[in-house]
Design an enzyme around this catalytic site. Structure first.
Site, short mmCIF file in Angstrom:
data_model
loop_
_atom_site.label_atom_id
_atom_site.label_comp_id
_atom_site.label_asym_id
_atom_site.label_seq_id
_atom_site.Cartn_x
_atom_site.Cartn_y
_atom_site.Cartn_z
N THR A 1 -1.53 -4.85 -0.15
CA THR A 1 -1.12 -3.46 0.03
C THR A 1 -2.35 -2.61 0.30
OG1 THR A 1 0.85 -3.66 -1.34
CG2 THR A 1 -0.03 -1.44 -1.03
N PHE B 1 -3.92 1.13 0.26
CA PHE B 1 -3.78 2.43 -0.38
C PHE B 1 -4.75 3.41 0.27
CE2 PHE B 1 -2.41 -0.66 -3.45
CZ PHE B 1 -1.43 -0.04 -4.22
#
Length: 285
Positions: free
Chosen positions: A173, A175
């Site tokens: 992921t 960010f």
């Protein structure tokens, strides 16, 4: 403003909490129920920064984020990448063969299909991964398990029965960090990324013409996504990311050309390119 507080969406032990602790060790981590609450915490002075997931290598872009970023009026100042690992956790002493249901965020359940199928358990959608772990701890039901990060097991006192049960090893992921004020790197130094939004003018081939300047000026566009705004099928906004600094000659000319063919162009932030980008690029070559 609290100078060393960073807000994130989710409960303690969530992946957003983990990346906050890795990127800003020793800070205070402010858990927020929603992304809107995390943005508001910065705008209202409760936090100095907000750590927000923007995309996942398997699930794609995070829902609603691209709609919330423009109205937040905050600036992107950094990016971070977190490899995602899910642990199967239960109440202390609960046996693996006794599990009947497994709880987690819908994306986590979709990314751990193999273990769910192998155990023959029923997947149950929860609001987020750490929240699922908290519910398992609170309900005291040994037939319930959660799929959550390892930190959640520590926070809520659960046992991990199986580790790193995600289906894909490359699950990552990305960010981005938001601040009330821009923090611009020096031009001509380390590699940078510039994020911006734009809406093209209502003329034939406007998007093609607007983007032409990036090609002719040798600017690499690493991301371009469109989404509807204001509930109108004809009102399309674009979110883009390019390599470079707005003061670089090539990117400056490309942005000038983009503005000529656009109704609106707004720079969201220019920030250092995380080393993960180059590592990923080299691995793909």
């Amino acid at each position: 403003m609290t100078d060393r507080t960073i807000a994130y969406q989710g409960e303690p032990g969530a992946n957003s909490h983990i990346i906050c602790a890795q990127a800003y060790p020793g800070w205070t981590y402010l858990a927020c129920p929603t992304f809107e609450d995390a943005f508001a915490a910065v705008n209202e002075g409760q936090a100095a920064l907000a750590m927000i997931p923007i995309e996942n290598s398997i699930a794609g872009r995070v829902a609603d984020i691209h709609h919330l970023i423009p109205i937040s009026r905050l600036h992107i100042v950094a990016e971070h990448f977190l490899p995602i690992h899910f642990q199967l956790m239960v109440l202390p002493g609960a046996p693996l063969e006794g599990i009947r249901t497994v709880h987690s965020h819908i994306h986590a359940l979709g990314q751990c299909r193999r273990i769910i199928r192998r155990l023959g358990v029923k997947p149950v959608v929860a609001g987020d991964t750490a929240g699922a772990a908290r519910e398992v701890a609170d309900l005291r039901d040994p037939t319930r398990a959660a799929l959550a990060p390892a930190m959640a097991a520590e926070v809520y006192g659960l046992d991990i029965l199986e580790r790193d049960v995600e289906d894909e090893a490359h699950n990552t992921t990305r960010f981005v960090v938001f601040s009330p004020e821009p923090v611009l790197p020096e031009p001509g130094g380390e590699p940078t990324v510039t994020s911006f939004i734009f809406r093209v003018r209502n003329i034939p081939a406007a998007l093609y013409k607007a983007l032409g300047g990036f090609a002719t000026n040798g600017v690499n566009m690493s991301k371009l996504e469109s989404y509807m705004v204001e509930g109108q099928f004809t009102a399309t906004q674009f979110y883009a990311e390019v390599d470079g600094h707005p003061e670089d000659d090539g990117l400056r000319r490309a942005l000038d050309e983009l503005r000529y063919f656009s109704r609106e162009v707004r720079i969201l932030g220019t920030y250092p390119a995380h080393p993960f980008r180059e590592a990923t690029r080299q691995a793909a070559e």
